[in-house]
Write a protein that holds these residues in place. Structure first.
Motif, PDB file in Angstrom:
ATOM      1  N   GLY A   7      13.209 -82.036 -25.070  1.00 29.89           N
ATOM      2  CA  GLY A   7      13.299 -82.519 -23.705  1.00 29.89           C
ATOM      3  C   GLY A   7      12.573 -83.840 -23.507  1.00 29.89           C
ATOM      4  N   ARG A   8      11.499 -84.059 -24.250  1.00 25.16           N
ATOM      5  CA  ARG A   8      10.756 -85.316 -24.090  1.00 25.16           C
ATOM      6  C   ARG A   8      11.526 -86.507 -24.658  1.00 25.16           C
ATOM      7  NH1 ARG A   8       7.250 -86.893 -28.351  1.00 25.16           N
ATOM      8  NH2 ARG A   8       5.793 -87.653 -26.789  1.00 25.16           N
ATOM      9  N   PHE A   9      12.558 -86.241 -25.438  1.00 22.89           N
ATOM     10  CA  PHE A   9      13.414 -87.306 -25.970  1.00 22.89           C
ATOM     11  C   PHE A   9      14.726 -87.413 -25.186  1.00 22.89           C
ATOM     12  CE2 PHE A   9      10.834 -85.616 -29.441  1.00 22.89           C
ATOM     13  CZ  PHE A   9      10.193 -86.762 -29.874  1.00 22.89           C
ATOM     14  N   GLY A  10      14.878 -86.562 -24.173  1.00 20.86           N
ATOM     15  CA  GLY A  10      16.077 -86.589 -23.349  1.00 20.86           C
ATOM     16  C   GLY A  10      17.325 -86.050 -24.020  1.00 20.86           C
ATOM     17  N   VAL A  11      17.164 -85.216 -25.061  1.00 24.83           N
ATOM     18  CA  VAL A  11      18.343 -84.751 -25.796  1.00 24.83           C
ATOM     19  C   VAL A  11      18.433 -83.222 -25.861  1.00 24.83           C
ATOM     20  CG1 VAL A  11      18.483 -86.850 -27.192  1.00 24.83           C
ATOM     21  CG2 VAL A  11      17.101 -84.912 -28.000  1.00 24.83           C
ATOM     22  N   ARG A  12      17.607 -82.541 -25.065  1.00 26.21           N
ATOM     23  CA  ARG A  12      17.660 -81.075 -25.094  1.00 26.21           C
ATOM     24  C   ARG A  12      19.055 -80.577 -24.700  1.00 26.21           C
ATOM     25  NH1 ARG A  12      17.727 -76.706 -22.030  1.00 26.21           N
ATOM     26  NH2 ARG A  12      16.520 -74.856 -22.647  1.00 26.21           N
ATOM     27  N   ASP A  13      19.620 -81.146 -23.634  1.00 27.87           N
ATOM     28  CA  ASP A  13      20.927 -80.687 -23.179  1.00 27.87           C
ATOM     29  C   ASP A  13      22.016 -80.993 -24.208  1.00 27.87           C
ATOM     30  OD1 ASP A  13      19.756 -79.773 -20.898  1.00 27.87           O
ATOM     31  OD2 ASP A  13      20.406 -81.429 -19.618  1.00 27.87           O
ATOM     32  N   THR A  14      21.834 -82.075 -24.953  1.00 25.69           N
ATOM     33  CA  THR A  14      22.798 -82.398 -26.006  1.00 25.69           C
ATOM     34  C   THR A  14      22.811 -81.300 -27.063  1.00 25.69           C
ATOM     35  OG1 THR A  14      22.453 -84.767 -25.668  1.00 25.69           O
ATOM     36  CG2 THR A  14      23.443 -84.092 -27.765  1.00 25.69           C
ATOM     37  N   LEU A  15      21.629 -80.890 -27.492  1.00 26.13           N
ATOM     38  CA  LEU A  15      21.532 -79.835 -28.498  1.00 26.13           C
ATOM     39  C   LEU A  15      22.063 -78.515 -27.941  1.00 26.13           C
ATOM     40  CD1 LEU A  15      20.704 -78.745 -31.221  1.00 26.13           C
ATOM     41  CD2 LEU A  15      18.335 -78.609 -30.415  1.00 26.13           C
ATOM     42  N   ALA A  16      21.719 -78.217 -26.692  1.00 28.20           N
ATOM     43  CA  ALA A  16      22.220 -76.989 -26.073  1.00 28.20           C
ATOM     44  C   ALA A  16      23.748 -76.980 -26.050  1.00 28.20           C
ATOM     45  CB  ALA A  16      21.671 -76.848 -24.653  1.00 28.20           C
ATOM     46  N   GLY A  17      24.337 -78.120 -25.717  1.00 24.42           N
ATOM     47  CA  GLY A  17      25.788 -78.206 -25.690  1.00 24.42           C
ATOM     48  C   GLY A  17      26.413 -77.967 -27.046  1.00 24.42           C
ATOM     49  N   LEU A  18      25.794 -78.506 -28.091  1.00 21.46           N
ATOM     50  CA  LEU A  18      26.316 -78.309 -29.440  1.00 21.46           C
ATOM     51  C   LEU A  18      26.275 -76.830 -29.839  1.00 21.46           C
ATOM     52  CD1 LEU A  18      24.674 -81.333 -31.310  1.00 21.46           C
ATOM     53  CD2 LEU A  18      27.014 -81.161 -30.442  1.00 21.46           C
ATOM     54  N   LEU A  19      25.184 -76.167 -29.514  1.00 24.71           N
ATOM     55  CA  LEU A  19      25.054 -74.763 -29.883  1.00 24.71           C
ATOM     56  C   LEU A  19      26.030 -73.895 -29.096  1.00 24.71           C
ATOM     57  CD1 LEU A  19      21.160 -74.441 -30.137  1.00 24.71           C
ATOM     58  CD2 LEU A  19      22.805 -74.834 -31.978  1.00 24.71           C
ATOM     59  N   LEU A  20      26.140 -74.141 -27.801  1.00 28.41           N
ATOM     60  CA  LEU A  20      27.043 -73.341 -26.977  1.00 28.41           C
ATOM     61  C   LEU A  20      28.503 -73.580 -27.349  1.00 28.41           C
ATOM     62  CD1 LEU A  20      25.230 -73.628 -23.537  1.00 28.41           C
ATOM     63  CD2 LEU A  20      25.317 -71.634 -25.062  1.00 28.41           C
ATOM     64  N   SER A  21      28.815 -74.791 -27.779  1.00 24.09           N
ATOM     65  CA  SER A  21      30.175 -75.078 -28.241  1.00 24.09           C
ATOM     66  C   SER A  21      30.510 -74.244 -29.470  1.00 24.09           C
ATOM     67  CB  SER A  21      30.320 -76.567 -28.544  1.00 24.09           C
ATOM     68  OG  SER A  21      31.596 -76.856 -29.063  1.00 24.09           O
ATOM     69  N   ARG A  22      29.566 -74.118 -30.383  1.00 22.69           N
ATOM     70  CA  ARG A  22      29.786 -73.291 -31.575  1.00 22.69           C
ATOM     71  C   ARG A  22      29.881 -71.811 -31.210  1.00 22.69           C
ATOM     72  NH1 ARG A  22      28.774 -75.646 -36.771  1.00 22.69           N
ATOM     73  NH2 ARG A  22      28.490 -77.889 -36.545  1.00 22.69           N
ATOM     74  N   GLN A  23      29.135 -71.407 -30.185  1.00 23.73           N
ATOM     75  CA  GLN A  23      29.256 -70.024 -29.737  1.00 23.73           C
ATOM     76  C   GLN A  23      30.653 -69.777 -29.166  1.00 23.73           C
ATOM     77  OE1 GLN A  23      26.258 -67.272 -27.631  1.00 23.73           O
ATOM     78  NE2 GLN A  23      27.279 -68.282 -25.921  1.00 23.73           N
ATOM     79  N   ARG A  24      31.159 -70.699 -28.348  1.00 20.77           N
ATOM     80  CA  ARG A  24      32.501 -70.533 -27.786  1.00 20.77           C
ATOM     81  C   ARG A  24      33.562 -70.484 -28.884  1.00 20.77           C
ATOM     82  NH1 ARG A  24      30.231 -73.990 -23.845  1.00 20.77           N
ATOM     83  NH2 ARG A  24      31.023 -75.846 -24.931  1.00 20.77           N
ATOM     84  N   ALA A  25      33.303 -71.188 -29.976  1.00 20.32           N
ATOM     85  CA  ALA A  25      34.240 -71.171 -31.099  1.00 20.32           C
ATOM     86  C   ALA A  25      34.119 -69.902 -31.941  1.00 20.32           C
ATOM     87  CB  ALA A  25      34.006 -72.399 -31.981  1.00 20.32           C
ATOM     88  N   GLY A  26      33.139 -69.047 -31.621  1.00 21.05           N
ATOM     89  CA  GLY A  26      32.980 -67.786 -32.337  1.00 21.05           C
ATOM     90  C   GLY A  26      32.207 -67.903 -33.635  1.00 21.05           C
ATOM     91  N   GLU A  27      31.550 -69.062 -33.875  1.00 19.53           N
ATOM     92  CA  GLU A  27      30.842 -69.260 -35.140  1.00 19.53           C
ATOM     93  C   GLU A  27      29.436 -68.687 -35.116  1.00 19.53           C
ATOM     94  OE1 GLU A  27      31.065 -72.959 -37.854  1.00 19.53           O
ATOM     95  OE2 GLU A  27      29.286 -73.306 -36.627  1.00 19.53           O
ATOM     96  N   ILE A  28      28.793 -68.719 -33.950  1.00 21.55           N
ATOM     97  CA  ILE A  28      27.423 -68.233 -33.843  1.00 21.55           C
ATOM     98  C   ILE A  28      27.238 -67.456 -32.544  1.00 21.55           C
ATOM     99  CG2 ILE A  28      26.401 -70.091 -35.225  1.00 21.55           C
ATOM    100  CD1 ILE A  28      25.495 -71.432 -32.615  1.00 21.55           C
ATOM    101  N   ASN A  29      26.175 -66.694 -32.486  1.00 22.72           N
ATOM    102  CA  ASN A  29      25.687 -66.095 -31.246  1.00 22.72           C
ATOM    103  C   ASN A  29      24.436 -66.857 -30.837  1.00 22.72           C
ATOM    104  OD1 ASN A  29      25.476 -64.130 -29.108  1.00 22.72           O
ATOM    105  ND2 ASN A  29      23.823 -63.166 -30.251  1.00 22.72           N
ATOM    106  N   VAL A  30      24.282 -67.122 -29.553  1.00 21.92           N
ATOM    107  CA  VAL A  30      23.154 -67.906 -29.050  1.00 21.92           C
ATOM    108  C   VAL A  30      22.388 -67.086 -28.026  1.00 21.92           C
ATOM    109  CG1 VAL A  30      22.463 -69.983 -27.793  1.00 21.92           C
ATOM    110  CG2 VAL A  30      24.371 -70.083 -29.407  1.00 21.92           C
TER     111      VAL A  30
END
Length: 318
Positions: free
Chosen positions: A266-289
């Motif tokens: 969050g201090r680098f302003g990229v927390r939401d970017t990482l969250a989006g990447l992980l949730l995208s993989r969850q929607r694709a069925g590759e991981i559970n978050v």
């Protein structure tokens, strides 16, 4: 993976289910249509709102009635029935977790709703890997041929993520404490890995996410940071006694889960970017978050293991 004792001292959980004598990582195919995980997560989110409204100590009976009713709804029940504990076992474990819950600074469960969220969402891991064998002891983790040494890979520049190890000596802990005082934000505030070992498929997954994260963030952003990987059941119970929200059973003790630092980014302003990447993989069925606050828990889906094993072998030139 946890069920602390009612006593103020020792905390313990339900006994670890004896490991079945199947090849590690193998999974029994579902005989019916698989549960709808999107519907499951939506139902859990609705349940959390109701648990939050009954957070007062005087609402214990009402919470139990609520849990009894909601866990039997088809969207939730189908997932819990497919775990090694079954619906009844999962319900009893959750009620025990809630009854014995004591908030503390170490736990990722800041309140009862967070505890319920972490427990129920992590049951997806347990459903996916219900027939996989548990790493019962520290010795098993250290000597398993199914795991690779991260330090060997790091020294050869084969990792696209970072981690730190837990200090093993008083001197090491002292050095880390001094470094944190002098440079408090230089690295995430994490105890570090007790075991610097991981499954090959998990390494490939984290490398994949690490590359995607680096491509999606500005130059100078630190690499993906991993705070936890494989754990033994023995270590999981140590964490429980220390007050951590370490659930039982857990994908960590099967070697298929990892925790990824979120808050520090969050201090680098990229927390939401990482969250989006992980949730995208969850929607694709590759991981559970599972959102655990400072770090997010991720677990690899069985359907993604073959691709990632091939990716690992290609990266390593095997």
């Amino acid at each position: 993976m946890r069920v602390p004792s009612r006593s103020p001292g020792h905390q313990s959980g339900p006994p670890v289910t004896p490991a079945r004598r199947r090849p590690r990582g193998s999974v029994r195919p579902l005989t019916a249509a698989p549960p709808d995980l999107e519907a499951y997560r939506e139902a859990v989110a609705e349940l959390l709102v109701e648990v939050g409204a009954l957070a007062q100590a005087a609402s214990t009976n009402a919470r139990q009635v609520l849990i009894d009713q909601r866990l039997r709804e088809p969207a939730i029940a189908k997932v819990l029935e497919a775990t090694s504990q079954g619906l009844i076992g999962a319900r009893e474990t959750l009620l025990l977790e809630m009854a014995r819950y004591q908030p503390n600074a170490r736990s990722s469960a800041g309140d009862l709703a967070a505890l319920v969220r972490i427990y129920l969402l992590s049951r997806v891991d347990v459903m996916w890997w219900r027939d996989a064998s548990t790493f019962l002891t520290d010795t098993e983790v250290h000597h398993s041929t199914e795991l690779v040494d991260l330090e060997w890979l790091r020294r050869r520049d084969l990792l696209r993520f970072r981690y730190t190890e837990q200090p093993r000596t008083v001197v090491g802990r002292g050095v880390r404490a001094v470094r944190r005082r002098m440079l408090p934000d230089a690295t995430p505030r994490t105890a570090g890995l007790l075991f610097r070992r991981a499954r090959r498929e998990v390494v490939a997954l984290l490398n994949d996410i690490g590359r995607e994260f680096a491509a999606a963030t500005p130059a100078g952003t630190p690499p993906l940071w991993v705070t936890s990987l494989v754990r033994s059941a023995e270590h999981q119970y140590r964490l429980r006694r220390l007050g951590y929200a370490a659930m039982v059973p857990s994908g960590h003790c099967l070697g298929w889960a990892a925790d990824v630092e979120m808050e520090w980014f969050g201090r680098f302003g990229v927390r939401d970017t990482l969250a989006g990447l992980l949730l995208s993989r969850q929607r694709a069925g590759e991981i559970n978050v599972v959102d655990e606050g400072q770090a997010w828990h991720i677990c690899l889906a069985p359907s993604a293991t073959l691709r990632l094993r091939r990716a690992y072998e290609a990266e390593m030139g095997i």
